[in-house]
Motif scaffolding. Structure first.
Motif, PDB file in Angstrom:
ATOM      1  N   GLU A  19       0.837  -1.208   0.000  1.00 14.91           N
ATOM      2  CA  GLU A  19       0.000   0.000   0.000  1.00 14.91           C
ATOM      3  C   GLU A  19       0.869   1.254   0.000  1.00 14.91           C
ATOM      4  N   MET A  20       1.950   1.233   0.757  1.00 14.65           N
ATOM      5  CA  MET A  20       2.859   2.381   0.775  1.00 14.65           C
ATOM      6  C   MET A  20       3.515   2.577  -0.593  1.00 14.65           C
ATOM      7  N   ALA A  21       3.897   1.506  -1.243  1.00  9.83           N
ATOM      8  CA  ALA A  21       4.509   1.596  -2.567  1.00  9.83           C
ATOM      9  C   ALA A  21       3.505   2.107  -3.595  1.00  9.83           C
ATOM     10  N   ARG A  22       2.254   1.703  -3.450  1.00  9.71           N
ATOM     11  CA  ARG A  22       1.213   2.144  -4.384  1.00  9.71           C
ATOM     12  C   ARG A  22       0.965   3.640  -4.253  1.00  9.71           C
ATOM     13  N   HIS A  23       1.064   4.175  -3.044  1.00  6.57           N
ATOM     14  CA  HIS A  23       0.801   5.591  -2.817  1.00  6.57           C
ATOM     15  C   HIS A  23       2.045   6.455  -2.966  1.00  6.57           C
ATOM     16  N   ALA A  24       3.211   5.845  -3.127  1.00  2.08           N
ATOM     17  CA  ALA A  24       4.455   6.605  -3.175  1.00  2.08           C
ATOM     18  C   ALA A  24       4.543   7.518  -4.391  1.00  2.08           C
ATOM     19  N   ASP A  25       3.981   7.110  -5.517  1.00  2.00           N
ATOM     20  CA  ASP A  25       4.101   7.917  -6.729  1.00  2.00           C
ATOM     21  C   ASP A  25       2.922   8.867  -6.941  1.00  2.00           C
ATOM     22  N   ARG A  26       2.075   9.005  -5.969  1.00  2.00           N
ATOM     23  CA  ARG A  26       0.946   9.928  -6.091  1.00  2.00           C
ATOM     24  C   ARG A  26       1.407  11.365  -5.948  1.00  2.00           C
ATOM     25  N   ILE A  27       0.692  12.249  -6.638  1.00  2.06           N
ATOM     26  CA  ILE A  27       0.992  13.674  -6.546  1.00  2.06           C
ATOM     27  C   ILE A  27      -0.260  14.413  -6.081  1.00  2.06           C
ATOM     28  N   ALA A  28      -0.058  15.618  -5.599  1.00  2.00           N
ATOM     29  CA  ALA A  28      -1.189  16.452  -5.195  1.00  2.00           C
ATOM     30  C   ALA A  28      -1.831  17.056  -6.444  1.00  2.00           C
ATOM     31  N   LYS A  29      -3.110  17.342  -6.354  1.00  2.00           N
ATOM     32  CA  LYS A  29      -3.822  17.933  -7.482  1.00  2.00           C
ATOM     33  C   LYS A  29      -3.262  19.332  -7.747  1.00  2.00           C
ATOM     34  N   PRO A  30      -2.881  19.609  -9.003  1.00  2.00           N
ATOM     35  CA  PRO A  30      -2.338  20.929  -9.324  1.00  2.00           C
ATOM     36  C   PRO A  30      -3.392  22.023  -9.117  1.00  2.00           C
ATOM     37  N   GLN A  31      -2.964  23.136  -8.550  1.00  2.00           N
ATOM     38  CA  GLN A  31      -3.835  24.280  -8.351  1.00  2.00           C
ATOM     39  C   GLN A  31      -3.631  25.240  -9.519  1.00  2.00           C
ATOM     40  N   LEU A  32      -4.701  25.496 -10.273  1.00  2.00           N
ATOM     41  CA  LEU A  32      -4.620  26.362 -11.434  1.00  2.00           C
ATOM     42  C   LEU A  32      -5.116  27.757 -11.074  1.00  2.00           C
ATOM     43  N   ASP A  33      -4.450  28.767 -11.629  1.00  2.00           N
ATOM     44  CA  ASP A  33      -4.885  30.136 -11.368  1.00  2.00           C
ATOM     45  C   ASP A  33      -6.087  30.476 -12.250  1.00  2.00           C
ATOM     46  N   GLU A  34      -6.691  31.604 -11.980  1.00  2.00           N
ATOM     47  CA  GLU A  34      -7.927  32.013 -12.671  1.00  2.00           C
ATOM     48  C   GLU A  34      -7.713  32.162 -14.175  1.00  2.00           C
ATOM     49  N   GLN A  35      -6.577  32.694 -14.578  1.00  2.00           N
ATOM     50  CA  GLN A  35      -6.297  32.889 -15.993  1.00  2.00           C
ATOM     51  C   GLN A  35      -6.207  31.544 -16.723  1.00  2.00           C
ATOM     52  N   LYS A  36      -5.538  30.569 -16.115  1.00  2.00           N
ATOM     53  CA  LYS A  36      -5.415  29.246 -16.727  1.00  2.00           C
ATOM     54  C   LYS A  36      -6.784  28.566 -16.815  1.00  2.00           C
ATOM     55  N   LEU A  37      -7.612  28.719 -15.786  1.00  2.00           N
ATOM     56  CA  LEU A  37      -8.955  28.127 -15.817  1.00  2.00           C
ATOM     57  C   LEU A  37      -9.799  28.729 -16.936  1.00  2.00           C
ATOM     58  N   GLU A  38      -9.704  30.039 -17.130  1.00  2.00           N
ATOM     59  CA  GLU A  38     -10.447  30.687 -18.219  1.00  2.00           C
ATOM     60  C   GLU A  38      -9.955  30.212 -19.583  1.00  2.00           C
ATOM     61  N   GLU A  39      -8.645  30.044 -19.722  1.00  2.00           N
ATOM     62  CA  GLU A  39      -8.082  29.553 -20.975  1.00  2.00           C
ATOM     63  C   GLU A  39      -8.563  28.131 -21.270  1.00  2.00           C
ATOM     64  N   LEU A  40      -8.564  27.256 -20.253  1.00  2.00           N
ATOM     65  CA  LEU A  40      -9.051  25.882 -20.438  1.00  2.00           C
ATOM     66  C   LEU A  40     -10.517  25.874 -20.839  1.00  2.00           C
ATOM     67  N   GLU A  41     -11.305  26.698 -20.169  1.00  2.00           N
ATOM     68  CA  GLU A  41     -12.740  26.778 -20.471  1.00  2.00           C
ATOM     69  C   GLU A  41     -12.975  27.252 -21.903  1.00  2.00           C
ATOM     70  N   ARG A  42     -12.217  28.256 -22.328  1.00  2.00           N
ATOM     71  CA  ARG A  42     -12.366  28.779 -23.693  1.00  2.00           C
ATOM     72  C   ARG A  42     -11.981  27.716 -24.719  1.00  2.00           C
ATOM     73  N   MET A  43     -10.877  27.010 -24.489  1.00  2.00           N
ATOM     74  CA  MET A  43     -10.435  25.988 -25.443  1.00  2.00           C
ATOM     75  C   MET A  43     -11.417  24.826 -25.526  1.00  2.00           C
ATOM     76  N   ILE A  44     -11.953  24.412 -24.388  1.00  2.00           N
ATOM     77  CA  ILE A  44     -12.939  23.327 -24.386  1.00  2.00           C
ATOM     78  C   ILE A  44     -14.204  23.769 -25.112  1.00  2.00           C
ATOM     79  N   HIS A  45     -14.637  24.994 -24.871  1.00  2.00           N
ATOM     80  CA  HIS A  45     -15.837  25.514 -25.554  1.00  2.00           C
ATOM     81  C   HIS A  45     -15.601  25.594 -27.058  1.00  2.00           C
ATOM     82  N   ASP A  46     -14.427  26.083 -27.491  1.00  2.00           N
ATOM     83  CA  ASP A  46     -14.104  26.140 -28.918  1.00  2.00           C
ATOM     84  C   ASP A  46     -14.082  24.749 -29.536  1.00  2.00           C
ATOM     85  N   ALA A  47     -13.450  23.821 -28.864  1.00  2.35           N
ATOM     86  CA  ALA A  47     -13.360  22.451 -29.386  1.00  2.35           C
ATOM     87  C   ALA A  47     -14.736  21.812 -29.473  1.00  2.35           C
ATOM     88  N   SER A  48     -15.592  22.099 -28.500  1.00  3.28           N
ATOM     89  CA  SER A  48     -16.932  21.525 -28.501  1.00  3.28           C
ATOM     90  C   SER A  48     -17.786  22.124 -29.623  1.00  3.28           C
TER      91      SER A  48
END
Length: 109
Positions: A19-48
Motif C-alpha cells: 500500500e505504501m509503494a502504491r501511494h508513493a508515486d501519487r501527486i497532489a492535485k495541481p492548483q490552477l490560477d484564474e487565468q489558466k482556468l479561463e483559458e481551459l474553459e475557452r479551449m474546451i468551448h471552442d473544441a466543442s
C-alpha cells in the motif's frame, strides 16, 4: 540457522508495504490560477462548438492522465465534460479535474 525465521514477513506487513509503494508515486492535485482556468474553459468551448479534436490532461487518483485526439461536449449544469476518444468510448470528467487542454495536431478522427 537460528535467525532464518526472522526473514519471513507477516502478511499484514506485506500488505502495508504494498500500500505504501502504491501511494508513493501519487501527486497532489495541481492548483490552477484564474487565468489558466479561463483559458481551459475557452479551449474546451471552442473544441466543442467546432468539433475539433483535443489532447486533454486530467487529474485522477493521485496521477495526471492524458487523453489524446478526443472530442468533447459540455454539460454545464453538472459541471462535467463528456470525452469521446477516436474509438468511440465515452466518459464523463468533472471539469475541476481538467489540468491542461491542447488542440490535437491530428485533425482526422
Amino acid at each position: 540457522m537460528r535467525w532464518e525465521s526472522s526473514r519471513m514477513m507477516l502478511p499484514e506487513h506485506v500488505a502495508v508495504l504494498r500500500e505504501m509503494a502504491r501511494h508513493a508515486d501519487r501527486i497532489a492535485k495541481p492548483q490552477l490560477d484564474e487565468q489558466k482556468l479561463e483559458e481551459l474553459e475557452r479551449m474546451i468551448h471552442d473544441a466543442s462548438s467546432r468539433k475539433l479534436p483535443i489532447d486533454l490532461d486530467y487529474y485522477h487518483d493521485g496521477k495526471i492522465h492524458t487523453l489524446k485526439n478526443c472530442t468533447v461536449s459540455i454539460d454545464s449544469c453538472v459541471q462535467k465534460v463528456r470525452i469521446s476518444n477516436p474509438s468511440g468510448i465515452a466518459q464523463n470528467l468533472p471539469s475541476q479535474n481538467i489540468v491542461d487542454v491542447r488542440f490535437s495536431s491530428r485533425q482526422d478522427i
